[in-house]
Design an enzyme around this catalytic site. Structure first.
Site, mmCIF file in Angstrom:
data_model
loop_
_atom_site.group_PDB
_atom_site.id
_atom_site.type_symbol
_atom_site.label_atom_id
_atom_site.label_comp_id
_atom_site.label_asym_id
_atom_site.label_seq_id
_atom_site.Cartn_x
_atom_site.Cartn_y
_atom_site.Cartn_z
ATOM 1 N N TRP A 28 34.504 21.336 60.483
ATOM 2 C CA TRP A 28 35.770 22.170 60.862
ATOM 3 C C TRP A 28 36.720 22.332 59.789
ATOM 4 O O TRP A 28 37.739 23.254 59.940
ATOM 5 C CB TRP A 28 36.410 21.491 62.246
ATOM 6 C CG TRP A 28 36.693 19.890 61.794
ATOM 7 C CD1 TRP A 28 36.040 19.017 62.216
ATOM 8 C CD2 TRP A 28 37.854 19.464 61.109
ATOM 9 N NE1 TRP A 28 36.471 18.022 61.966
ATOM 10 C CE2 TRP A 28 37.493 18.115 61.054
ATOM 11 C CE3 TRP A 28 38.994 20.058 60.778
ATOM 12 C CZ2 TRP A 28 38.602 17.111 60.647
ATOM 13 C CZ3 TRP A 28 39.988 19.044 60.145
ATOM 14 C CH2 TRP A 28 39.695 17.826 59.916
ATOM 15 N N LYS B 87 24.822 25.591 63.160
ATOM 16 C CA LYS B 87 25.633 25.115 64.283
ATOM 17 C C LYS B 87 26.773 24.841 63.590
ATOM 18 O O LYS B 87 27.010 23.723 62.751
ATOM 19 C CB LYS B 87 24.900 23.862 64.873
ATOM 20 C CG LYS B 87 25.768 23.405 65.993
ATOM 21 C CD LYS B 87 25.684 21.692 66.039
ATOM 22 C CE LYS B 87 26.536 21.123 65.155
ATOM 23 N NZ LYS B 87 28.073 21.373 65.572
ATOM 24 N N GLU C 83 32.435 21.795 66.676
ATOM 25 C CA GLU C 83 32.838 22.310 67.861
ATOM 26 C C GLU C 83 34.455 22.572 68.004
ATOM 27 O O GLU C 83 34.702 23.235 68.762
ATOM 28 C CB GLU C 83 32.289 20.873 68.911
ATOM 29 C CG GLU C 83 32.715 19.689 68.531
ATOM 30 C CD GLU C 83 31.836 19.078 67.551
ATOM 31 O OE1 GLU C 83 31.102 19.594 66.941
ATOM 32 O OE2 GLU C 83 31.641 17.660 67.676
ATOM 33 N N GLU D 166 26.548 17.180 51.919
ATOM 34 C CA GLU D 166 27.824 17.145 51.377
ATOM 35 C C GLU D 166 28.883 16.357 52.382
ATOM 36 O O GLU D 166 29.009 16.721 53.313
ATOM 37 C CB GLU D 166 28.201 18.539 51.638
ATOM 38 C CG GLU D 166 27.835 19.624 50.570
ATOM 39 C CD GLU D 166 28.019 19.442 48.935
ATOM 40 O OE1 GLU D 166 28.851 18.703 48.778
ATOM 41 O OE2 GLU D 166 27.452 20.016 48.166
ATOM 42 N N LEU D 167 28.826 15.136 51.751
ATOM 43 C CA LEU D 167 29.678 14.120 52.975
ATOM 44 C C LEU D 167 31.029 13.851 52.145
ATOM 45 O O LEU D 167 31.669 14.507 51.696
ATOM 46 C CB LEU D 167 28.492 12.932 52.615
ATOM 47 C CG LEU D 167 27.081 13.173 53.115
ATOM 48 C CD1 LEU D 167 26.305 12.032 53.112
ATOM 49 C CD2 LEU D 167 27.060 13.935 54.443
ATOM 50 N N CYS E 217 37.450 16.728 51.681
ATOM 51 C CA CYS E 217 36.602 15.720 51.178
ATOM 52 C C CYS E 217 37.133 15.346 49.822
ATOM 53 O O CYS E 217 36.898 14.328 49.441
ATOM 54 C CB CYS E 217 35.137 16.124 51.280
ATOM 55 S SG CYS E 217 34.909 17.795 50.602
ATOM 56 N N GLU F 279 37.472 6.633 53.875
ATOM 57 C CA GLU F 279 38.190 8.062 53.577
ATOM 58 C C GLU F 279 39.279 8.166 54.515
ATOM 59 O O GLU F 279 39.045 8.260 55.681
ATOM 60 C CB GLU F 279 36.861 9.106 53.570
ATOM 61 C CG GLU F 279 37.434 10.646 53.496
ATOM 62 C CD GLU F 279 36.312 11.690 54.110
ATOM 63 O OE1 GLU F 279 35.407 11.268 55.011
ATOM 64 O OE2 GLU F 279 36.268 12.520 53.157
#
Ligand code: NAD
Length: 483
Positions: A152, A176, A179, A252-253, A286, A387
């Site tokens: 998001w 997807k 949400e 991509e974390l 990130c 993080e």
């Protein structure tokens, strides 16, 4: 333009509410107001979307790069034309201030343009063989159907960063979105639809039960690749799940970016960069600075400049003029700031600016947290290890280059790092020793559609953007020919 605020899914070239009756609400994090009801995809909806993508793949993968390029150029123009609408949707759905939201739309559109150009470049090769009379050629072919999952925090650009290279390469996609931001996703798909992408090439399925759609992606053999942007925790689940069918995976974390101000840096300039990087997207990027390391000789002027700048930040509804920092995405995010702060204070850190939820008429219904600066932060605190993903800025003094580079690398993450220095040797030593895949040198934004974005260690696999971003969607085939 009606489809711009569409709250439907997009399957096989048509807008649909899907086959089920279930829906979930989305909210404006600045006001708490409900924005829309979004359909929960049923199992049939997801399998329908995957089979539409499989059918479309046959002809899409055989179209020419020039044909695909043309459609991406059109999508690029359309997206720029709709900048204002898209930016307002971003601001409403996840709180980003309008000015930053417009930048995000331009960044998102850049991927459409860049891959419209780049897809004409992947050439095959003719290779020499050790055997007489034999030749090898290599071809680059599209991977197949792609299952994509997006977050998001950059609800428009994280979609085009995947879809542009995928469809340019000749792949088809089922996506997807998060949400929290389905309306932004639908607006991106409206752009792709209006640009004329054939039915089935891109499909959008929505849910508030993401694991169920992921399960379809992981267990359907026609889905040849999973591409994911989000938390390291979910990335690991997908990586494990992808093992059963040996699917290709791009991840991509999360990040835990060190921001290092060496002793030769200008403290005012570095403070400006640190504040921009830390409070980018209210700290919810990130690549945001997570740990700010300052040489002890510069601590006093640097801290003074950071606090002065932080006190000048206007926090508010992203839709209002002049706002620098919007709300956090939801109340869970605000709770997390309080918990991380409490842990740090309990272990001896000090707050020197901000420090709590914002209260008052303009803030009470939203998810607002003050831009906060902390001193006396140590490596074992949650604020150093995790993080943060919010507006907390821990400042840590260091004494030597070796010490700070060791501290910076002492994390499981390896996404972005920042270095402030004008000493060429020091810069090169730092750049080469930092175990991070993106390093900004006197630069808080080492990103662009042309530049490979990604991580090492637990920050991910694969790259998005640039030539490398296209390779993620291509398979190399070798052909041996005996003359
Ligand atoms: P998240 O992992 O909870 O959610 C991201 C996406 O994964 C959403 O679409 C969500 O619905 C989906 N998801 C959640 N649980 C899932 C499951 N069990 N199976 C499949 N999908 C699931 O992450 P978040 O906290 O919402 O997003 C922020 C994270 O994203 C941060 O860690 C941030 O660093 C990361 N991020 C990384 C990049 C990058 O390029 N490296 C870019 C943006 C955000």
């Amino acid at each position: 333009v009606a489809a711009i605020t569409c709250n439907q899914m997009y399957i096989d070239g048509a807008w649909t509410e899907g086959m089920g009756r279930a829906s979930f609400p989305t909210f404006d994090p600045a006001t708490g107001r409900q924005l829309a009801e979004i359909p929960v995809a049923t199992s049939e909806d997801v399998t329908g979307a995957i089979s539409a993508a499989s059918h479309a793949f046959t002809s899409w993968s055989e179209s020419t790069a020039y044909e695909r390029s043309e459609l991406l150029y059109t999508a690029h123009h359309l997206m720029l034309e709709r900048t204002e609408l898209l930016a307002r949707l971003i601001a409403q759905e996840m709180g980003k201030p309008l000015r930053a939201a417009r930048n995000e739309v331009r960044y998102a559109a850049d991927f459409l343009l860049w891959y419209a150009e780049e897809i004409k470049r992947p050439y095959g090769e003719l290779l020499p063989s050790p055997r007489r009379g034999q030749r090898f050629i290599t071809l680059s072919q599209p991977v197949g159907v792609i299952g994509a999952i997006t977050p998001w925090n950059y609800p428009v650009s994280m979609i085009t960063r995947k879809i542009a290279p995928a469809v340019a390469a000749g792949c088809t996609v089922v996506l997807k979105p998060a949400e929290q931001t389905p309306l932004c996703a639908a607006a991106v798909f409206a752009v792709l639809h209006d640009a004329g992408l054939p039915p089935g090439v891109v499909n959008l399925v929505t849910t508030d039960r993401p694991a169920s759609i992921a399960q379809h992606f992981l267990t359907t053999s026609s889905v040849r690749k999973i591409t994911f942007t989000g938390s390291t925790q979910v990335g690991k689940l997908l990586l494990r799940g992808a093992a059963d069918q040996v699917k290709r995976v791009s991840l991509e974390l999360g990040g835990n970016a060190p921001f290092i101000v060496f002793e030769d840096a200008n403290p005012e300039h570095a403070a400006k960069g640190a504040v921009l990087s830390k409070f980018l997207n209210a700290g919810q990027a990130c690549i945001c600075a997570n740990r700010i390391y300052v040489h002890r000789s510069l601590l006093a002027p640097f801290v003074e400049a950071v606090v002065r700048r932080v006190k000048g930040l206007l926090v508010g509804n992203g839709l209002h003029d002049g706002v620098d920092v919007g709300p956090l995405v939801d109340s869970t995010a605000v709770d997390k700031m309080e918990a991380i702060l409490e842990d740090a204070l309990g272990r001896g850190a000090r707050v020197i600016a901000g420090g709590s939820r914002l209260k008052g008429a303009a803030y009470d219904d939203g998810c607002f947290f003050e831009p906060t600066v902390l001193l006396d932060v140590s490596p074992e605190m949650r604020i150093s290890r995790e993080e943060i993903f919010g507006p907390l800025a821990p400042i840590i003094a260091f004494d030597s280059d070796d010490e700070v580079l060791a501290l910076a690398n002492d994390t499981a993450y390896g996404l972005a790092a920042y270095v402030y220095s004008h000493d060429l040797s020091r810069v090169f030593r730092a750049v080469e020793r930092l175990e991070f895949a993106m390093v900004g040198v006197n630069d808080i934004n080492p990103t662009a559609a042309a530049a490979p974005f990604g991580g090492v260690k637990e920050s991910g696999l694969g790259r998005e953007g640039g030539r490398q971003g296209l390779e993620e969607y291509l398979v190399t085939k070798v052909v041996g020919i005996v003359l």
